[in-house]
Write a protein that holds these residues in place. Structure first.
Motif, PDB file in Angstrom:
ATOM      1  N   VAL A  94      40.938  37.040  35.037  1.00 38.75           N
ATOM      2  CA  VAL A  94      40.650  36.435  36.289  1.00 38.75           C
ATOM      3  C   VAL A  94      40.466  37.173  37.422  1.00 38.75           C
ATOM      4  N   TYR A  95      39.485  36.669  38.865  1.00 39.56           N
ATOM      5  CA  TYR A  95      39.164  37.838  39.710  1.00 39.56           C
ATOM      6  C   TYR A  95      39.536  36.870  41.189  1.00 39.56           C
ATOM      7  N   SER A  96      40.029  37.411  42.411  1.00 39.12           N
ATOM      8  CA  SER A  96      40.991  36.435  43.439  1.00 39.12           C
ATOM      9  C   SER A  96      39.582  36.911  44.310  1.00 39.12           C
ATOM     10  N   SER A  97      39.169  35.966  45.220  1.00 41.69           N
ATOM     11  CA  SER A  97      38.454  36.367  46.269  1.00 41.69           C
ATOM     12  C   SER A  97      39.085  35.901  47.665  1.00 41.69           C
ATOM     13  N   ASP A 247      34.644  36.606  28.129  1.00 40.40           N
ATOM     14  CA  ASP A 247      34.699  38.124  27.998  1.00 40.40           C
ATOM     15  C   ASP A 247      33.191  38.892  28.647  1.00 40.40           C
ATOM     16  N   ARG A 248      32.312  37.789  28.074  1.00 37.63           N
ATOM     17  CA  ARG A 248      31.098  38.274  28.820  1.00 37.63           C
ATOM     18  C   ARG A 248      30.214  38.433  29.841  1.00 37.63           C
ATOM     19  N   ALA A 249      31.221  37.226  30.157  1.00 37.34           N
ATOM     20  CA  ALA A 249      30.431  37.214  31.962  1.00 37.34           C
ATOM     21  C   ALA A 249      31.136  38.002  32.218  1.00 37.34           C
ATOM     22  N   SER A 250      32.382  38.524  32.187  1.00 40.74           N
ATOM     23  CA  SER A 250      33.310  39.485  33.491  1.00 40.74           C
ATOM     24  C   SER A 250      32.597  41.391  33.291  1.00 40.74           C
ATOM     25  N   ILE A 251      31.812  41.287  31.964  1.00 40.16           N
ATOM     26  CA  ILE A 251      30.983  42.553  32.230  1.00 40.16           C
ATOM     27  C   ILE A 251      29.478  42.739  31.964  1.00 40.16           C
ATOM     28  N   LEU A 252      29.292  41.974  33.037  1.00 42.06           N
ATOM     29  CA  LEU A 252      28.394  41.779  33.628  1.00 42.06           C
ATOM     30  C   LEU A 252      27.951  42.597  34.947  1.00 42.06           C
ATOM     31  N   PRO A 253      26.416  43.442  34.849  1.00 44.41           N
ATOM     32  CA  PRO A 253      26.734  44.130  36.417  1.00 44.41           C
ATOM     33  C   PRO A 253      27.689  43.657  37.851  1.00 44.41           C
ATOM     34  N   HIS A 254      28.315  44.062  38.000  1.00 42.45           N
ATOM     35  CA  HIS A 254      28.493  43.122  39.373  1.00 42.45           C
ATOM     36  C   HIS A 254      29.012  44.236  40.623  1.00 42.45           C
ATOM     37  N   LYS A 256      31.729  46.313  42.337  1.00 43.14           N
ATOM     38  CA  LYS A 256      32.793  46.986  41.591  1.00 43.14           C
ATOM     39  C   LYS A 256      32.996  48.323  42.087  1.00 43.14           C
ATOM     40  N   LEU A 257      34.626  49.121  41.924  1.00 41.11           N
ATOM     41  CA  LEU A 257      34.726  50.560  41.999  1.00 41.11           C
ATOM     42  C   LEU A 257      33.844  50.849  41.288  1.00 41.11           C
ATOM     43  N   GLY A 258      33.501  51.993  40.652  1.00 43.81           N
ATOM     44  CA  GLY A 258      32.522  53.272  39.835  1.00 43.81           C
ATOM     45  C   GLY A 258      34.025  52.978  38.974  1.00 43.81           C
ATOM     46  N   GLY A 259      35.748  53.404  39.401  1.00 41.89           N
ATOM     47  CA  GLY A 259      36.328  54.079  38.524  1.00 41.89           C
ATOM     48  C   GLY A 259      37.382  52.962  37.894  1.00 41.89           C
ATOM     49  N   PHE A 264      36.121  44.456  35.729  1.00 42.64           N
ATOM     50  CA  PHE A 264      36.985  44.114  36.743  1.00 42.64           C
ATOM     51  C   PHE A 264      36.530  43.732  38.129  1.00 42.64           C
ATOM     52  N   TRP A 265      36.769  43.101  38.950  1.00 39.38           N
ATOM     53  CA  TRP A 265      36.455  42.145  39.452  1.00 39.38           C
ATOM     54  C   TRP A 265      36.566  42.065  41.304  1.00 39.38           C
ATOM     55  N   ASP A 266      37.970  42.496  40.919  1.00 41.14           N
ATOM     56  CA  ASP A 266      38.527  42.726  42.238  1.00 41.14           C
ATOM     57  C   ASP A 266      38.229  43.343  43.539  1.00 41.14           C
ATOM     58  N   LEU A 267      37.990  43.582  44.471  1.00 41.43           N
ATOM     59  CA  LEU A 267      37.512  44.245  45.562  1.00 41.43           C
ATOM     60  C   LEU A 267      39.050  44.877  46.866  1.00 41.43           C
TER      61      LEU A 267
END
Length: 425
Positions: A94-97, A247-254, A256-259, A264-267
């Motif tokens: 889940v991603y909030s923006s 699951d597969r979309a959430s781990i595509l490069p985006h 994100k803070l490196g740690g 995880f998509w929230d910034l």
């Protein structure tokens, strides 16, 4: 029971529902009015607004270990769980923006830049946040953008029209759940099924901003890779977009803070109010559902509430179009043209597009306001309307979008005002 023309809430329940929202029968200056522009931003639940202020007044950073911070973490966890209740989603992220539009650009970028394929598919009816994102990344990455045509009879896009554009080289299919001009619902379940039969690996994104307040969404039946909603069009507050990624979309490069974890998509720091508002929305729909469904299951109550909202709104739509023995509906009013009128109301959300003879659309909107009715003009000069209107060979329309907290009597008042406008014109 024949529900083809919907089922109204009882008068008693209608009053309870209205009491839970701000400004249903009057504007902030306490002037009587009908607000029929909910497709541009819905009535606000009083509890959602209260919870927004309460949660946002707390200065504590939720990423701490003290008691107040932990309570904010629980608030966020509850809201995250309720996003899953709305969507019937398992797994994924889940991603909030800040806005649902920003989230759509982020999701399109992640797929377009990282998934192999020579083409991307969308429809002519998409909101600019989806269509322009698809155009941007297709051009940037040298991919072909294929655009499905609209159907001027249904006001939507046919499943077959979309499916014919998908092939083994399609990396992304991006479609909306319902048109914000005609109210026509796309058959997402069939679209997903047929697209995946052609290309099992295709990524699918769905813009559910317009549809979410009006009907059930079930990701178990429509297994997509990303979907967004906007609380401000769903009885909530502005300044928030909520999305879910598979699951597969959430781990595509985006971005994100490196740690942070790969999915995880929230910034930046979380805004707990975004999640607490979602909980208030779900609480309300479940409260409504409990009046019709005997269950302790939160998803079952939510579905029960949304289904009753859909039936009441279908009844409002039918009354607006067909009128009663005492008052003519839009279909029967001399001087009114109902655009993209489709008989099967189960295929539509509560949006109607009309034209009034001898009044251009902007003039009509202003005349409605003089008579205490707020509606919206969709004009070909607007970036939010031009592409969609031209696909239907229209230059504009007056868009009418009530909500389930409007009553049959509200529709009658609107029809009376419309009849007055036709006579005056």
């Amino acid at each position: 029971m024949d529900v083809s023309r919907g089922v109204f809430f009882s008068d008693e329940l209608m009053q309870e529902i209205k009491s839970r929202f701000h400004y249903v029968d009057s504007d902030p200056a306490k002037r009587e009015r009908l607000y029929f522009d909910n497709a541009g931003g819905s009535f606000r639940l009083k509890k959602a607004v209260e919870q927004f202020a309460k949660a946002d007044s707390i200065p504590d950073n939720p990423e701490r270990i003290h008691q107040t911070a932990l309570s904010l973490q629980k608030m966020q966890a509850a809201g995250t769980a309720d996003v899953r209740i709305i969507l019937n989603a398992t797994g994924g992220s889940v991603y909030s923006s800040l806005t649902a539009s920003a989230a759509m650009f982020d999701m399109v970028r992640a797929v377009a830049e990282n998934v192999r394929g020579t083409n991307m598919v969308t429809t002519v009816l998409e909101h600019p946040s989806a269509f322009d994102a698809m155009t941007l990344y297709a051009e940037k990455l040298g991919k072909e953008l294929r655009v499905a045509k609209s159907n001027p009879v249904t006001g939507g896009v046919d499943v077959e029209e979309i499916a014919r554009l998908v092939d083994s080289d399609t990396c992304l299919l991006n479609v909306m759940y319902a048109s914000n001009i005609s109210g026509a619902k796309l058959d997402i379940e069939s679209i997903v099924k047929q697209a995946r039969q052609i290309n099992p690996d295709v990524y699918i994104l769905v813009d559910a901003v317009q549809h979410a307040p009006h009907g059930v969404i079930d990701l178990q039946k429509t297994p997509v890779d990303g979907i967004n909603i906007a609380p401000y069009k769903f009885f909530g507050c502005r300044g928030s977009g909520i999305s879910w990624l598979s699951d597969r979309a959430s781990i595509l490069p985006h971005h994100k803070l490196g740690g942070k974890k790969a999915n995880f998509w929230d910034l930046g720091s979380a805004a707990p109010w975004q999640f607490s508002v979602v909980t208030e929305i779900v609480d309300y729909v479940c409260w409504l559902g409990a009046k019709f469904v005997d269950s302790d299951d939160r998803r079952a109550l939510f579905v029960g509430g949304i289904n009753q909202i859909a039936l009441h709104e279908r009844a409002l739509l039918s009354r607006m179009l067909n009128g009663t023995a005492e008052i003519a509906g839009l279909r029967g009013l001399n001087g009114v043209k109902v655009f993209l009128d489709y008989e099967d109301l189960s295929k539509r959300d509560l949006i109607v597009a009309i034209g009034i003879d001898k009044l251009d659309h902007t003039e009509a909107v202003r005349e409605y306001e003089k008579r205490g009715v707020i509606v919206y003009e969709r004009a070909a000069s607007s970036i939010y309307s031009k592409r969609m209107l031209e696909s239907f060979d229209m230059d504009g329309a007056v868009r009418i979008s009530p909500l389930h907290c409007n009553s049959a009597q509200d529709i009658d008042k609107f029809l009376q005002v419309t009849a007055q406008l036709c006579k005056a014109a």
